[in-house]
Design an enzyme around this catalytic site. Structure first.
Site, PDB file in Angstrom:
ATOM      1  N   HIS A   1      -0.790  13.550  -4.714  1.00  0.00           N
ATOM      2  CA  HIS A   1      -0.706  12.184  -5.678  1.00  0.00           C
ATOM      3  C   HIS A   1      -1.198  11.038  -4.417  1.00  0.00           C
ATOM      4  O   HIS A   1      -1.661  10.367  -5.030  1.00  0.00           O
ATOM      5  CB  HIS A   1       0.828  11.986  -6.362  1.00  0.00           C
ATOM      6  N   GLU A   2      -0.192  11.249  -3.413  1.00  0.00           N
ATOM      7  CA  GLU A   2      -0.396  10.085  -2.450  1.00  0.00           C
ATOM      8  C   GLU A   2      -1.953  10.104  -1.781  1.00  0.00           C
ATOM      9  O   GLU A   2      -2.549   8.901  -1.657  1.00  0.00           O
ATOM     10  CB  GLU A   2       0.567  10.020  -1.536  1.00  0.00           C
TER      11      GLU A   2
ATOM     12  N   GLY B   1       7.341   8.831  -2.994  1.00  0.00           N
ATOM     13  CA  GLY B   1       6.171   8.852  -2.105  1.00  0.00           C
ATOM     14  C   GLY B   1       5.650   7.362  -2.419  1.00  0.00           C
ATOM     15  O   GLY B   1       5.713   6.799  -3.499  1.00  0.00           O
TER      16      GLY B   1
ATOM     17  N   CYS C   1       4.202   7.215 -11.702  1.00  0.00           N
ATOM     18  CA  CYS C   1       3.791   6.589 -10.577  1.00  0.00           C
ATOM     19  C   CYS C   1       4.458   5.202 -10.633  1.00  0.00           C
ATOM     20  O   CYS C   1       4.390   4.402 -11.461  1.00  0.00           O
ATOM     21  CB  CYS C   1       2.265   6.449 -10.575  1.00  0.00           C
ATOM     22  N   LEU C   2       4.864   4.821  -9.461  1.00  0.00           N
ATOM     23  CA  LEU C   2       5.635   3.262  -9.432  1.00  0.00           C
ATOM     24  C   LEU C   2       4.291   2.330  -9.648  1.00  0.00           C
ATOM     25  O   LEU C   2       4.836   1.307 -10.044  1.00  0.00           O
ATOM     26  CB  LEU C   2       5.815   3.030  -7.997  1.00  0.00           C
TER      27      LEU C   2
ATOM     28  N   HIS D   1      -4.245   8.373  -4.189  1.00  0.00           N
ATOM     29  CA  HIS D   1      -3.894   6.909  -4.137  1.00  0.00           C
ATOM     30  C   HIS D   1      -5.124   6.377  -3.198  1.00  0.00           C
ATOM     31  O   HIS D   1      -5.551   5.523  -3.157  1.00  0.00           O
ATOM     32  CB  HIS D   1      -2.674   6.434  -3.596  1.00  0.00           C
TER      33      HIS D   1
ATOM     34  N   GLN E   1      -0.683   0.984  -2.426  1.00  0.00           N
ATOM     35  CA  GLN E   1       0.297   0.711  -3.261  1.00  0.00           C
ATOM     36  C   GLN E   1       0.975  -0.751  -3.135  1.00  0.00           C
ATOM     37  O   GLN E   1       1.666  -1.428  -3.779  1.00  0.00           O
ATOM     38  CB  GLN E   1       1.108   1.623  -3.621  1.00  0.00           C
TER      39      GLN E   1
HETATM   40 ZN    ZN Z   1       1.480   6.723  -7.541  1.00  0.00          ZN
END
Ligand code: ZN
Length: 163
Positions: free
Chosen positions: A131-132, A46, A89-90, A135, A51
């Site tokens: 999670h998204e 995701g 997480c990226l 964000h 991000q």
């Molecule tokens: Zn993330």
């Protein structure tokens, strides 16, 4: 389509509460296409617009083997159960942590054409949706750890360098 650079902590854009999208126009389509390409380039499950430095309520999710889901102005309308999972997480590279997520969530959102839809997710999809959407509220999974010890630095493989 283009791959956009992924913002990492402590970039302040990751802490912004993203704004609702009022008009889904060509620029949003362009953003969504770039986000899908960027997510795939790093084998992510995701990606939220914050991000890639865009504080708008847009996210994409792609569970392996399933169709990509685009959620615009998403809202969690139902949550059920709790489970402890390991997450990464990226935008927090090199770490993973343990936290509590819902077992099931139902989310209402608009798709890229502006059509309202509902998506029901269990397990990995529920986790990705939470999670998204976090964000988009400026929340990172590391904020939800049960305790600071529930975060681990990933061990680098021989030959890999930390940057
Ligand atoms: Zn993330």
């Amino acid at each position: 389509m283009a791959i956009r650079p992924i913002r990492v902590v402590p970039d302040p854009v990751l802490r912004q509460k993203a704004k609702r999208v009022t008009t889904i126009d060509g620029s949003i389509h362009h953003l969504v296409d770039d986000m899908i390409e960027t997510m795939r380039a790093v084998s992510g499950v995701g990606l939220a617009a914050t991000q890639v430095g865009v504080p708008l309520r847009v996210a994409v999710i792609e569970i392996p083997g399933e169709d990509v889901i685009t959620i615009i102005n998403p809202e969690v309308i139902e949550r059920q159960g709790e489970c402890i999972i390991t997450e990464a997480c990226l935008s927090v590279p090199g770490y993973q942590g343990e936290l509590k997520r819902s077992v099931f969530v139902k989310v209402k959102a608009k798709d890229r054409y502006g059509k309202v839809f509902r998506v029901r997710g269990e397990e990995l999809l529920a986790q990705a949706l939470e999670h998204e959407i976090d964000h988009l509220d400026g929340v990172l999974y590391v904020d939800r750890l049960e305790s600071p010890e529930k975060l681990w630095k990933l061990v680098l493989k021989a030959g890999e360098e930390e940057d």
